[in-house]
Design an enzyme around this catalytic site. Structure first.
Site, PDB file in Angstrom:
ATOM      1  N   LYS A  41       0.884  -1.175   0.000  1.00  0.00           N
ATOM      2  CA  LYS A  41       0.000   0.000   0.000  1.00  0.00           C
ATOM      3  C   LYS A  41       0.918   1.220   0.000  1.00  0.00           C
ATOM      4  CE  LYS A  41      -4.208   1.663   0.226  1.00  0.00           C
ATOM      5  NZ  LYS A  41      -5.148   1.571  -0.896  1.00  0.00           N
ATOM      6  N   ASP A  46      -1.757 -12.531   5.286  1.00  0.00           N
ATOM      7  CA  ASP A  46      -2.733 -13.311   6.045  1.00  0.00           C
ATOM      8  C   ASP A  46      -4.061 -13.322   5.283  1.00  0.00           C
ATOM      9  OD1 ASP A  46      -4.073 -14.607   8.061  1.00  0.00           O
ATOM     10  OD2 ASP A  46      -4.010 -12.952   9.493  1.00  0.00           O
ATOM     11  N   ASP A  62      -5.356  -3.320  -2.380  1.00  0.00           N
ATOM     12  CA  ASP A  62      -6.794  -3.299  -2.716  1.00  0.00           C
ATOM     13  C   ASP A  62      -7.003  -3.807  -4.133  1.00  0.00           C
ATOM     14  OD1 ASP A  62      -5.302  -1.026  -3.267  1.00  0.00           O
ATOM     15  OD2 ASP A  62      -6.936   0.382  -2.948  1.00  0.00           O
TER      16      ASP A  62
END
Ligand code: NAD
Length: 355
Positions: free
Chosen positions: A189, A245, A221
């Site tokens: 990100k 994860d 995203d």
């Protein structure tokens, strides 16, 4: 080659599926002229029953003194009442941290014969899915400083990474890519997070040592969308702990077959711990119906990553693919009306296809 392997069957279906993986490993050793010795280690519920704790020091020492660990699964309703710090799952954390495993590899593969199990449309997976999520396991926000302010109305979790932590996992990802389609996608990100910007700088620098491998970068995203829109974009997906994860579970779900998915946790040297991603399935324990393939494919990963036995690893993967294309199915992957065989029979079908 001589291999010393610690076996951690654990609870529930763990012993059933580890037994089949051992039979397959023994067959590979016989065909390719290797020798394997095994030491069995108690961990999880079985250790709570015997010693009152999920992982003893001596179990950890036995695991640490082996070349690699093959684990089934731990946990089950029998131990649901035990206090949190004594739960069977603590054995996994104890092994991962005690053995210094910082790199988690989770392949997600859709076999053409099992494409119906995928929740994705046939048009999206028509060209197949074969990707590997490489997740940093011991750093980031899960391990950073955390707390509350004095009146408890604010909380914080600190995300922190060092160049060293990023470099060592980036190398693992590029090395894994060399055994695959030579393409790494760094997921971060970097438009918002400073740690992500350090990941981009560091991974780009490491990439210079692997000029035969392509590197691209994607925001998390977007990556979560692309995994379900165009999963074939990915070969090796490299990411930090929390993003990994989430994305590794998403990647698993697109295959639709929890009994088929293997994983590895590695450190700097060749040592690793290998296990299926599913749990101990207490609902089917001891019934000879569990699917042993995830554990058998974990054993293949062990041969590849801990012993550099690529040919032998592929022999197992090819035997699994060939068994599937010949219609070998345990109950969890059989279509309605299709015949299913048991855990031990599935192991036998795979091992007789080892070439
Ligand atoms: P689970 O993965 O054990 O089972 C979920 C469902 O998938 C069940 O219906 C089960 O029968 C089925 N399933 C799982 N593996 C299968 C296989 N190899 N073949 C056929 N069917 C299979 O998850 P759960 O039910 O949430 O957890 C059961 C126990 O396992 C809990 O105690 C949990 O804490 C533990 N657990 C352990 C691990 C681990 O050891 N790594 C991981 C997850 C859960």
């Amino acid at each position: 080659m001589n291999m010393n392997i610690a076996l951690v069957p654990g609870d529930g279906i763990g012993p059933d599926i580890v037994r089949e993986a051992v039979r397959v490993l023994d067959k590979v050793a016989e065909v390719y002229g290797h020798s394997i010795s095994y030491k069995e280690v108690d961990a999880g519920g079985v250790s709570i029953d015997k010693y009152g704790i999920p992982l003893t020091d001596s179990a950890l020492e036995t695991a640490a003194s082996s070349d690699a660990v093959l684990l089934g699964a731990v946990g089950g309703p029998k131990w649901d009442h035990v206090p949190g710090n004594l739960r069977p799952e603590k054995a996994l954390l104890g092994l991962r941290s005690g053995l210094g495993l910082f790199c988690n590899l989770r392949p997600a593969v859709i076999y053409p014969e099992l494409a119906d199990a995928s929740p994705l449309k046939p048009s999206v997976i028509s060209e197949g899915v074969d990707l590997l999520v490489v997740r940093e396991l011991t750093g980031g926000i899960y391990f950073g400083e955390k707390g509350r302010n004095a009146d408890g109305s604010e909380a914080f979790d600190v995300m922190k990474y060092s160049v060293k932590e990023i470099e060592r996992i980036a190398k693992k990802a590029f090395e894994a890519a060399r055994l695959r389609k030579k393409h790494v996608t760094l997921v971060d990100k970097a438009n918002v997070l400073e740690t992500s910007r350090l990941w981009r700088e560091t991974v780009s620098a490491v990439a210079k040592e692997y000029s035969d491998v392509d590197l691209d970068c994607m925001y998390v995203d977007n990556a979560s969308m692309q995994l379900v829109r165009d999963p074939k974009h990915f070969d090796v997906l490299l990411t930090e702990n929390m993003f990994g994860d989430i994305l590794s579970d998403e990647a698993s779900m697109i295959t639709g077959s929890i009994g088929m998915l293997a994983s590895a946790s590695l450190r700097d040297d060749s040592f690793g711990m290998y296990e299926p991603i599913h749990g101990s399935a207490p609902d089917i324990a001891g019934m000879n119906i569990a699917n042993p393939v995830a554990t058998i494919l974990s054993a293949a990963m062990m041969l590849r990553y801990s012993f550099s036995l690529e040919k032998e690893a592929r022999a197992i993967e090819n035997a699994v693919a060939s068994a599937l294309s010949d219609g070998v199915r345990t109950r969890d992957i059989a279509a309605t009306g299709e015949a299913a065989i048991g855990t031990a029979e599935c192991g036998s079908e795979i091992l007789r296809r080892i070439r």
